[in-house]
Design a protein around this motif. Structure first.
Motif, PDB file in Angstrom:
ATOM      1  N   ILE A 199       0.797  -1.387  -0.114  1.00  0.00           N
ATOM      2  CA  ILE A 199       0.070  -0.183   0.094  1.00  0.00           C
ATOM      3  C   ILE A 199       0.953   1.244   0.039  1.00  0.00           C
ATOM      4  O   ILE A 199       2.036   1.219   0.688  1.00  0.00           O
ATOM      5  N   TYR A 200       0.593   2.229  -0.869  1.00  0.00           N
ATOM      6  CA  TYR A 200       1.308   3.537  -0.913  1.00  0.00           C
ATOM      7  C   TYR A 200       0.253   4.522  -0.742  1.00  0.00           C
ATOM      8  O   TYR A 200      -0.802   4.624  -1.226  1.00  0.00           O
ATOM      9  N   MET A 201       0.954   5.481   0.139  1.00  0.00           N
ATOM     10  CA  MET A 201      -0.059   6.770   0.398  1.00  0.00           C
ATOM     11  C   MET A 201       0.978   8.025   0.543  1.00  0.00           C
ATOM     12  O   MET A 201       2.025   8.132   1.225  1.00  0.00           O
ATOM     13  N   PRO A 202       0.571   8.985  -0.087  1.00  0.00           N
ATOM     14  CA  PRO A 202       1.481  10.228   0.023  1.00  0.00           C
ATOM     15  C   PRO A 202       0.860  11.215   1.206  1.00  0.00           C
ATOM     16  O   PRO A 202      -0.343  11.229   1.502  1.00  0.00           O
ATOM     17  N   THR A 203       1.897  12.041   1.609  1.00  0.00           N
ATOM     18  CA  THR A 203       1.409  13.249   2.270  1.00  0.00           C
ATOM     19  C   THR A 203       2.441  14.462   1.989  1.00  0.00           C
ATOM     20  O   THR A 203       3.314  14.296   1.210  1.00  0.00           O
ATOM     21  N   ASP A 204       2.011  15.550   2.500  1.00  0.00           N
ATOM     22  CA  ASP A 204       2.955  16.668   2.072  1.00  0.00           C
ATOM     23  C   ASP A 204       4.381  16.621   2.972  1.00  0.00           C
ATOM     24  O   ASP A 204       4.406  15.824   3.713  1.00  0.00           O
ATOM     25  N   SER A 205       5.140  17.318   2.188  1.00  0.00           N
ATOM     26  CA  SER A 205       6.704  17.252   3.013  1.00  0.00           C
ATOM     27  C   SER A 205       7.248  18.457   2.759  1.00  0.00           C
ATOM     28  O   SER A 205       6.760  19.451   2.443  1.00  0.00           O
ATOM     29  N   THR A 206       8.116  18.859   3.542  1.00  0.00           N
ATOM     30  CA  THR A 206       9.019  19.928   3.694  1.00  0.00           C
ATOM     31  C   THR A 206      10.564  19.611   2.847  1.00  0.00           C
ATOM     32  O   THR A 206      10.738  18.488   2.772  1.00  0.00           O
ATOM     33  N   GLY A 207      11.337  20.871   2.943  1.00  0.00           N
ATOM     34  CA  GLY A 207      12.502  20.330   2.221  1.00  0.00           C
ATOM     35  C   GLY A 207      12.463  20.696   0.929  1.00  0.00           C
ATOM     36  O   GLY A 207      11.698  21.342   0.268  1.00  0.00           O
TER      37      GLY A 207
END
Length: 814
Positions: free
Chosen positions: A491-499
């Motif tokens: 299972i793959y799930m994205p979230t926001d990120s910084t950098g």
């Protein structure tokens, strides 16, 4: 740092500023230091206690209005109620029937380390054992009981507030202002209103609406979260010259009031967290539970499909997908300029429901119902009272139920819901539905949390938090709208990120992966080419990430392609306009094999709600080329949009920040037919009607309903529908004609008293009557569709009066 189940363990201070949520991280990635020093530990390691006498007090919101010095500023963005939050009412008399001993202050790091030698005090919270879970606190109490031979436990919520008020009636018990650090109240107890939140024993639930004195209450009978008292949970650091380490709203006086209630799942812990606990030396109290929160979206849920079994031949299986299909369904109530707290809640809308809904989710459930979710906030985004808001459109119905705030972590703002109907489990009767969400500014927040349901959302599991066996990179605790299974079954799930990505782009997202159904998670390593990136797998196994905002190639939205499951990404240009603030695209793989995409136009590269219209698109070559069609003109923006497709082939899209927010139903034929407009299909007569009965496990009837075939191929409810309590008593009765409610709808308690009654006219107007627990009518309102036209609730009535305070006389014997 590792998240174990719901616990976050320190894996070295050097990792702290990399792994914590940058949205809430300042000063090296951790909460700025809170004042205070740990007390000296007694030789035997047992916390010092104060003796508390039995007595009676008024629990809940204070009758005296809160001053601006308590409600204004402090990083709290929305306006605060005059007397406290909705979960603090009604004020009610509580009798504590037995004396007990309670910790003078919170359990110290040294005391907790006697129980758990691996525990290390955090530099931000040196005075007490912070960041531990309710489960760890309870384990400490069991250990202390075994060690001393005396019973130890956490205080009940009522005991905690009784001690904090210390016999006083002022805003802070025996004082009009919070006591200072290590300053004792009249009971000799310290640090109950200095911004140190503490676990209590109780499940979080509503207060009973009764004039009866509550004796030794023990909270709700069940729930998702346990009550936290004594301080705030969300953080936006604000330094001043006089207070360089001022943490707000976590340490603001509003959230430190004795009446204030917060809550978190019992398994939540964080090495950077601020929640601690104090102990009570007394036997475990006898159970005196109250009712838990009740949600209509979890009520009367069909576990069969709408036809109760196999379809009536191929003609009734699904709409004809060769004919263009386009329909809209309004989602949210519209009160106009009326106050939600003062008007809406009194009309029957759920307490806690706000006015700002954003960041959408939608999914078709195994039984054919649709479940949608948004964040919900009283006014402004990222307020600690922000919750997720959930609503249901039942299979065969043309109308969405009214939304309700769920899940609620009181004073810990939630955000970014995502709902996923797991394809691996779709052959099972109830399937497996995953409900993910993130955190606006929770101190020590993980990248996401989730719960699951195997009964179409009638019940949900405990809240889960990810366990990362290996170190992870930077992130923002805001899930994005797509969850997919890869060719490898993970299972793959994205979230926001910084950098920043390798070319310096600072608008990126991270993709998380679990190969063991959520037991463990990993950071796939790379970062995509945009914030709010929506993902899908290509036919060749590549992972594709499109968008989302504040990232562009030649003014166009980028697509990032990964050949190694998210470890590295390669950018390419799409034909779509770059997105800016307030927008997010959505991509899904259709059953036909095509990709479906939906987003906003932005030809002038403007921020926020520019209202340039929206479009949908199809690709049969994994995004190399697209067929694009503009949505009808009433769709000015889809905003933070989400798309899904049901087993019948219908595509469902929900809008965010449109003037009227809709669920849009459409199909591929509509996209490909350039002449097809927004005309709704004619339903006509309902034929092939089937009557269905569903039963409880004990054999008693749970529900009966009828459904049949419309001219456009849809299956719609037709005729009387009725649901019953397990006792056989009526619960909910309503009549449908072609999927729309008609005549009288009744929702009642098991004792027969009405909760509400609605009456529908053929022209779309309807009346809503609400009743109290005694069956007395409390409000009547008149609506057209989702728009409130009038009500008998005064527009400028005294809605800030504390419910219950005026009808509570002195308790017996006083």
């Amino acid at each position: 740092m590792k998240y174990r189940g719901t616990s976050i363990w320190m894996a070295g201070l050097a990792l702290a500023c990399v792994l914590v949520n940058p949205a809430v991280a300042q000063k090296g990635g951790v909460l700025a230091r809170m004042p205070g020093e740990a007390p000296s530990m007694a030789p035997d390691g047992v916390p010092a206690t104060a003796s508390i006498p039995a007595g009676t007090f008024l629990m809940g919101a204070d009758a005296e209005a809160l001053s601006p010095s308590i409600t204004k500023g402090f990083g709290v963005m929305s306006s605060r109620p005059k007397h406290g939050d909705f979960d603090e009412v009604p004020a009610h008399r509580v009798r504590i029937s037995h004396g007990f001993k309670i910790g003078v202050t919170q359990v110290s790091p040294e005391e907790f380390a006697r129980f758990d030698p691996s525990y290390k005090a955090h530099s931000a919270t040196p005075a007490y054992a912070a960041g531990v879970s309710w489960e760890q606190a309870m384990a400490y109490c069991r250990w202390l009981t075994k060690k001393t031979g005396e019973p130890w436990r956490l205080p009940t919520e009522a005991e905690w507030e009784y001690v904090a008020r210390a016999g006083g009636t002022h805003l802070y018990g025996d004082s009009d202002t919070p006591h200072g650090i290590d300053h004792a109240n009249r009971f000799g107890v310290e640090n109950m209103e200095v911004g140190r939140p503490e676990w209590t024993l109780d499940w979080y639930g509503p207060y009973p609406d009764s004039p009866e004195v509550q004796t030794d209450p023990t909270g709700a009978a069940s729930g998702m979260t346990r009550v936290v008292r004594g301080g705030g949970l969300d953080w936006r650091h604000t330094a001043t010259k006089t207070s360089p380490d001022f943490n707000v709203p976590a340490t603001s006086p509003y959230f430190s009031r004795p009446a204030n209630r917060a809550s978190l799942p019992p398994s939540y812990a964080s090495a950077n967290g601020n929640v601690g606990f104090r102990v009570v030396q007394a036997p475990m109290p006898a159970a005196h539970p109250t009712a838990p929160w009740h949600y209509f979206f979890q009520t009367a849920i069909k576990q069969k499909d709408i036809l109760g079994g196999p379809a009536l031949g191929k003609a009734i299986n699904k709409p004809d997908m060769s004919r263009p299909l386009y329909r809209t369904h309004e989602l949210f109530p519209d009160l106009g300029d009326r106050n939600m707290r003062g008007i809406g809640w009194k009309l029957g809308l759920a307490p806690g429901l706000g006015i700002n809904y954003h960041n959408s989710a939608i999914q078709v459930l195994p039984n054919g119902d649709l479940l949608a979710a948004y964040y919900n906030t009283p006014d402004q985004e990222d307020d600690p009272d922000q919750t997720v808001m959930t609503l249901r459109r039942r299979a065969g119905s043309e109308e969405w139920d009214m939304p309700e705030p769920w899940p609620i972590f009181a004073d810990a703002g939630l955000a970014a819901p995502v709902i996923w109907n797991d394809p691996v489990h779709q052959s099972q009767p109830g399937g497996k539905v995953w409900f993910f969400w993130g955190f606006a500014r929770l101190i020590g927040a993980p990248p996401f949390a989730w719960a699951t349901s195997s009964d179409n959302g009638a019940t949900w599991s405990a809240a889960h938090f990810p366990f990362f066996p290996q170190p992870i990179g930077r992130y923002v605790s805001q899930p994005i709208n797509s969850i997919v299974r890869g060719p490898d079954g993970a299972i793959y799930m994205p979230t926001d990120s910084t950098g920043r990505d390798p070319d310096g782009n600072g608008s990126i997202s991270v993709v998380w992966k679990t190969a063991d159904e959520g037991k463990t998670w990993s950071d796939t390593g790379g970062r995509t080419a945009g914030r709010h990136t929506t993902i899908v797998f290509a036919k060749n196994g590549d992972l594709l990430g499109i968008g989302g905002k504040n990232s562009e190639i030649n003014g166009h939205m980028p697509m990032a392609t990964s050949h190694d499951d998210g470890k590295t990404w390669v950018k390419s240009e799409t034909p779509f306009d770059e997105l800016m603030s307030g927008e997010r695209p959505s991509v899904i793989r259709l059953k036909s094999g095509h990709l479906f995409f939906v987003a906003d136009y932005n030809p002038k590269r403007q921020k926020h709600n520019h209202k340039d219209g929206s479009y949908v698109a199809l690709s049969n070559d994994d995004g190399k080329t697209w067929t694009i069609k503009r949505l009808p003109p009433d769709i000015l923006t889809v905003g933070y949009t989400t798309a899904t497709q049901g087993p019948d082939g219908v595509i469902h899209v929900v809008t965010s920040k449109n003037k009227v927010n809709y669920e849009i139903e459409l199909n591929e034929a509509w996209i490909l037919d350039k002449s097809a407009g927004d005309a709704q299909t004619t339903i006509g007569e309902i034929t092939h009607i089937r009557h269905v009965t569903e039963r409880y496990p004990n054999g008693k009837v749970k529900g009966t309903w009828s459904a049949g075939l419309a001219a456009d191929g849809r299956i719609l409810l037709e005729g009387k529908q009725q649901f019953f309590y397990p006792s056989g008593k009526p619960m909910w009765t309503v009549t449908f004609h072609a999927g729309r409610k008609t005549g009288e709808e009744r929702y009642q308690r098991e004792d027969g008293t009405f909760i509400w009654v609605k009456n529908y006219s053929a022209d779309g107007a309807w009346t809503w009557e609400n009743f109290d627990e005694h069956g007395k009518q409390t409000a009547e309102s008149h609506w057209r569709g989702k728009t409130l036209e009038s009500s008998d609730v005064p527009e400028n009535g005294p809605f800030d009066k504390i419910p219950g305070a005026d009808k509570l006389g002195p308790p017996p014997g006083e």
